[in-house]
Design a protein around this motif. Structure first.
Motif, PDB file in Angstrom:
ATOM      1  N   TRP A  76       0.835  -1.199   0.000  1.00 18.12           N
ATOM      2  CA  TRP A  76       0.000   0.000   0.000  1.00 18.12           C
ATOM      3  C   TRP A  76       0.872   1.252   0.000  1.00 18.12           C
ATOM      4  CZ3 TRP A  76      -0.820   4.145   3.301  1.00 18.12           C
ATOM      5  CH2 TRP A  76      -2.012   4.874   3.129  1.00 18.12           C
ATOM      6  N   VAL A  77       1.914   1.236   0.814  1.00 19.54           N
ATOM      7  CA  VAL A  77       2.837   2.372   0.852  1.00 19.54           C
ATOM      8  C   VAL A  77       3.542   2.530  -0.493  1.00 19.54           C
ATOM      9  CG1 VAL A  77       5.012   3.205   1.846  1.00 19.54           C
ATOM     10  CG2 VAL A  77       3.198   2.346   3.345  1.00 19.54           C
ATOM     11  N   ALA A  78       4.050   1.437  -1.042  1.00 20.25           N
ATOM     12  CA  ALA A  78       4.782   1.510  -2.313  1.00 20.25           C
ATOM     13  C   ALA A  78       3.904   2.086  -3.423  1.00 20.25           C
ATOM     14  CB  ALA A  78       5.280   0.123  -2.704  1.00 20.25           C
ATOM     15  N   ASP A  79       2.620   1.766  -3.398  1.00 17.10           N
ATOM     16  CA  ASP A  79       1.703   2.274  -4.422  1.00 17.10           C
ATOM     17  C   ASP A  79       1.527   3.783  -4.355  1.00 17.10           C
ATOM     18  OD1 ASP A  79       1.268  -0.290  -5.316  1.00 17.10           O
ATOM     19  OD2 ASP A  79      -0.645  -0.544  -4.264  1.00 17.10           O
ATOM     20  N   ARG A  80       1.852   4.381  -3.203  1.00 13.55           N
ATOM     21  CA  ARG A  80       1.559   5.802  -2.986  1.00 13.55           C
ATOM     22  C   ARG A  80       2.801   6.689  -2.949  1.00 13.55           C
ATOM     23  NH1 ARG A  80      -2.223   2.700  -1.775  1.00 13.55           N
ATOM     24  NH2 ARG A  80      -4.411   3.380  -1.833  1.00 13.55           N
ATOM     25  N   LEU A  81       3.954   6.110  -3.169  1.00  7.72           N
ATOM     26  CA  LEU A  81       5.160   6.929  -3.198  1.00  7.72           C
ATOM     27  C   LEU A  81       5.208   7.714  -4.502  1.00  7.72           C
ATOM     28  CD1 LEU A  81       7.808   4.498  -1.671  1.00  7.72           C
ATOM     29  CD2 LEU A  81       6.359   6.198  -0.529  1.00  7.72           C
ATOM     30  N   ARG A  82       5.556   8.974  -4.395  1.00  4.53           N
ATOM     31  CA  ARG A  82       5.525   9.863  -5.544  1.00  4.53           C
ATOM     32  C   ARG A  82       6.945  10.327  -5.877  1.00  4.53           C
ATOM     33  NH1 ARG A  82       2.492  11.629  -1.713  1.00  4.53           N
ATOM     34  NH2 ARG A  82       3.492  13.658  -1.536  1.00  4.53           N
ATOM     35  N   TRP A  91       0.376  13.085   3.850  1.00  4.90           N
ATOM     36  CA  TRP A  91      -0.250  13.094   5.164  1.00  4.90           C
ATOM     37  C   TRP A  91      -1.749  12.827   5.095  1.00  4.90           C
ATOM     38  CZ3 TRP A  91       0.736  12.003   9.803  1.00  4.90           C
ATOM     39  CH2 TRP A  91      -0.106  12.400  10.841  1.00  4.90           C
ATOM     40  N   ALA A  92      -2.404  13.263   4.043  1.00  5.11           N
ATOM     41  CA  ALA A  92      -3.846  13.045   3.927  1.00  5.11           C
ATOM     42  C   ALA A  92      -4.197  11.567   3.961  1.00  5.11           C
ATOM     43  CB  ALA A  92      -4.370  13.675   2.633  1.00  5.11           C
ATOM     44  N   GLU A  93      -3.298  10.716   3.479  1.00  5.91           N
ATOM     45  CA  GLU A  93      -3.532   9.270   3.514  1.00  5.91           C
ATOM     46  C   GLU A  93      -2.798   8.598   4.667  1.00  5.91           C
ATOM     47  OE1 GLU A  93      -4.320   7.366  -0.617  1.00  5.91           O
ATOM     48  OE2 GLU A  93      -2.527   8.591  -0.836  1.00  5.91           O
ATOM     49  N   ALA A  94      -1.592   9.074   4.961  1.00  3.54           N
ATOM     50  CA  ALA A  94      -0.802   8.445   6.023  1.00  3.54           C
ATOM     51  C   ALA A  94      -1.406   8.675   7.400  1.00  3.54           C
ATOM     52  CB  ALA A  94       0.636   8.974   5.992  1.00  3.54           C
ATOM     53  N   GLY A 126      -7.451  -1.832   3.899  1.00  2.00           N
ATOM     54  CA  GLY A 126      -8.590  -2.090   3.054  1.00  2.00           C
ATOM     55  C   GLY A 126      -8.923  -0.918   2.146  1.00  2.00           C
ATOM     56  N   PRO A 127      -9.847  -1.123   1.214  1.00  2.00           N
ATOM     57  CA  PRO A 127     -10.253  -0.038   0.307  1.00  2.00           C
ATOM     58  C   PRO A 127     -10.799   1.176   1.043  1.00  2.00           C
ATOM     59  CG  PRO A 127     -11.049  -2.167  -0.483  1.00  2.00           C
ATOM     60  CD  PRO A 127     -10.510  -2.396   0.894  1.00  2.00           C
ATOM     61  N   ASP A 128     -11.331   0.962   2.254  1.00  2.00           N
ATOM     62  CA  ASP A 128     -11.876   2.079   3.034  1.00  2.00           C
ATOM     63  C   ASP A 128     -10.847   2.736   3.935  1.00  2.00           C
ATOM     64  OD1 ASP A 128     -11.482   0.033   4.818  1.00  2.00           O
ATOM     65  OD2 ASP A 128     -13.479   0.135   5.720  1.00  2.00           O
ATOM     66  N   GLY A 129      -9.582   2.270   3.864  1.00  2.00           N
ATOM     67  CA  GLY A 129      -8.525   2.819   4.702  1.00  2.00           C
ATOM     68  C   GLY A 129      -8.420   2.161   6.059  1.00  2.00           C
ATOM     69  N   GLY A 130      -9.316   1.229   6.356  1.00  2.00           N
ATOM     70  CA  GLY A 130      -9.223   0.495   7.614  1.00  2.00           C
ATOM     71  C   GLY A 130      -8.113  -0.539   7.559  1.00  2.00           C
ATOM     72  N   VAL A 131      -7.598  -0.936   8.718  1.00  2.00           N
ATOM     73  CA  VAL A 131      -6.517  -1.915   8.767  1.00  2.00           C
ATOM     74  C   VAL A 131      -6.950  -3.135   9.567  1.00  2.00           C
ATOM     75  CG1 VAL A 131      -4.712  -0.172   8.529  1.00  2.00           C
ATOM     76  CG2 VAL A 131      -5.452  -0.848  10.804  1.00  2.00           C
ATOM     77  N   ARG A 132      -6.457  -4.273   9.132  1.00  2.00           N
ATOM     78  CA  ARG A 132      -6.746  -5.518   9.833  1.00  2.00           C
ATOM     79  C   ARG A 132      -5.516  -6.406   9.824  1.00  2.00           C
ATOM     80  NH1 ARG A 132     -12.342  -7.933   7.592  1.00  2.00           N
ATOM     81  NH2 ARG A 132     -13.298  -8.012   9.638  1.00  2.00           N
ATOM     82  N   LEU A 133      -5.411  -7.219  10.857  1.00  2.00           N
ATOM     83  CA  LEU A 133      -4.334  -8.192  10.940  1.00  2.00           C
ATOM     84  C   LEU A 133      -4.685  -9.395  10.074  1.00  2.00           C
ATOM     85  CD1 LEU A 133      -3.421  -8.370  14.725  1.00  2.00           C
ATOM     86  CD2 LEU A 133      -1.812  -7.977  12.868  1.00  2.00           C
ATOM     87  N   ARG A 210       7.570  14.715   9.202  1.00  2.00           N
ATOM     88  CA  ARG A 210       7.612  15.707  10.275  1.00  2.00           C
ATOM     89  C   ARG A 210       6.592  15.385  11.374  1.00  2.00           C
ATOM     90  NH1 ARG A 210       7.847  19.131   5.774  1.00  2.00           N
ATOM     91  NH2 ARG A 210       5.677  19.807   6.032  1.00  2.00           N
ATOM     92  N   ARG A 211       5.400  14.984  10.965  1.00  2.00           N
ATOM     93  CA  ARG A 211       4.343  14.779  11.950  1.00  2.00           C
ATOM     94  C   ARG A 211       4.444  13.435  12.660  1.00  2.00           C
ATOM     95  NH1 ARG A 211      -1.114  17.763   9.967  1.00  2.00           N
ATOM     96  NH2 ARG A 211      -1.647  17.107  12.082  1.00  2.00           N
ATOM     97  N   LEU A 212       5.003  12.442  11.982  1.00  2.00           N
ATOM     98  CA  LEU A 212       5.108  11.115  12.588  1.00  2.00           C
ATOM     99  C   LEU A 212       6.400  10.913  13.376  1.00  2.00           C
ATOM    100  CD1 LEU A 212       3.716   8.953   9.647  1.00  2.00           C
ATOM    101  CD2 LEU A 212       2.666   9.211  11.901  1.00  2.00           C
ATOM    102  N   ALA A 213       7.405  11.735  13.133  1.00  2.00           N
ATOM    103  CA  ALA A 213       8.712  11.542  13.767  1.00  2.00           C
ATOM    104  C   ALA A 213       8.645  11.422  15.290  1.00  2.00           C
ATOM    105  CB  ALA A 213       9.670  12.658  13.357  1.00  2.00           C
ATOM    106  N   PRO A 214       7.946  12.333  16.009  1.00  2.00           N
ATOM    107  CA  PRO A 214       7.928  12.193  17.470  1.00  2.00           C
ATOM    108  C   PRO A 214       7.352  10.860  17.937  1.00  2.00           C
ATOM    109  CG  PRO A 214       7.143  14.361  16.805  1.00  2.00           C
ATOM    110  CD  PRO A 214       7.224  13.544  15.562  1.00  2.00           C
ATOM    111  N   ALA A 215       6.276  10.401  17.277  1.00  2.00           N
ATOM    112  CA  ALA A 215       5.658   9.133  17.679  1.00  2.00           C
ATOM    113  C   ALA A 215       6.571   7.951  17.371  1.00  2.00           C
ATOM    114  CB  ALA A 215       4.312   8.960  16.976  1.00  2.00           C
ATOM    115  N   VAL A 216       7.222   7.984  16.202  1.00  2.00           N
ATOM    116  CA  VAL A 216       8.146   6.897  15.855  1.00  2.00           C
ATOM    117  C   VAL A 216       9.241   6.778  16.905  1.00  2.00           C
ATOM    118  CG1 VAL A 216       9.891   6.117  14.206  1.00  2.00           C
ATOM    119  CG2 VAL A 216       7.707   7.028  13.372  1.00  2.00           C
TER     120      VAL A 216
END
Length: 241
Positions: A76-82, A91-94, A126-133, A210-216
């Motif tokens: 999913w990430v690879a599909d969205r790299l620009r 960020w709108a998707e991440a 998923g197509p709706d942006g939800g995640v599942r294991l 920038r926004r995810l760095a502190p949490a990571v």
């Protein structure tokens, strides 16, 4: 693992198999039975595709589960790299997926099944942006060594790695193993320092970094006692504080 169709409902299913008899298949059978137990609990909570049955047939033990539409997180990430200079997912998707990952971890913990084996391939978006294991065995059952490790932040550490992937488009292990760039450095910096440097570079162009760095960095703190809670990570991602 094979893909098939439920002949009663027409729904797509995934089947995993192990020999029904013989000592050589004991470990595989035990793993399927454990997975069935985990899926029963995770499926009820909507955290993973539930098992439809554990069936013995023609010398094989079959675990049948629902198929989940979507893409593994790494794909999913690879599909969205620009190619606009931003190294990660926009960020709108991440952002929504990062919050969904926090919810997934919290949900599994609430079921007493901390997801200590989270990897980019164990989670489907998923197509709706939800995640599942999709790999229920990524969770630890109560009383196991993995569950005891989870009390020291092992699941948070893995979660931080998934957020790093969203932020940079690269796995955290790549950054942690990256050699020190300065020639003649007396020693390589600690893994967390490498992650911080990578995030800082990515953050020059990428809002997600920038926004995810502190949490990571908080979730992957070297001292388990200092690792962030999911509540703290959620607060920073949603309010910036």
């Amino acid at each position: 693992m094979v893909f098939g169709t439920d002949t009663l409902t027409g729904e797509p299913v995934v089947v995993r198999r192990a020999p029904l008899d013989g000592p050589g298949g004991t470990a595989a059978r035990d793993a399927l039975r454990r997975e069935a137990r985990l899926r029963a609990r995770l499926g009820r909570a909507g955290l993973a595709p539930r098992a439809l049955g554990l069936i013995g047939h023609e010398g094989m033990l079959h675990l049948v589960r629902r198929h989940v539409p979507g893409r593994p997180l790494d794909g999913w990430v690879a599909d969205r790299l620009r190619h606009d200079g931003d190294p990660g997912v926009c960020w709108a998707e991440a952002g929504p997926v990062a919050l969904a990952l926090l919810d997934l971890v919290d949900g599994a913990r609430a079921e007493g099944l901390p997801p200590t084996g989270l990897t980019p391939g164990s989670v489907v978006v998923g197509p709706d942006g939800g995640v599942r294991l999709v790999h229920a065995l990524a969770c630890a059952e109560p009383g196991t060594l993995a569950a005891r490790r989870a009390r020291h932040g092992a699941d948070g550490h893995a979660l931080g790695g998934l957020l790093f992937l969203l932020a940079t488009g690269r796995p955290a292990a790549l950054a942690e193993g990256f050699p020190e760039a300065r020639a003649g450095a007396p020693q390589a910096p600690p893994d967390l320092v490498r992650l911080g440097r990578w995030l800082a570079l990515a953050g020059r162009q990428g809002e997600s970094a920038r926004r995810l760095a502190p949490a990571v960095l908080g979730l992957r703190a070297a001292d388990p006692a200092e690792r962030w809670t999911t509540a703290r990570a959620r607060s920073v991602l949603t309010t910036g504080c």
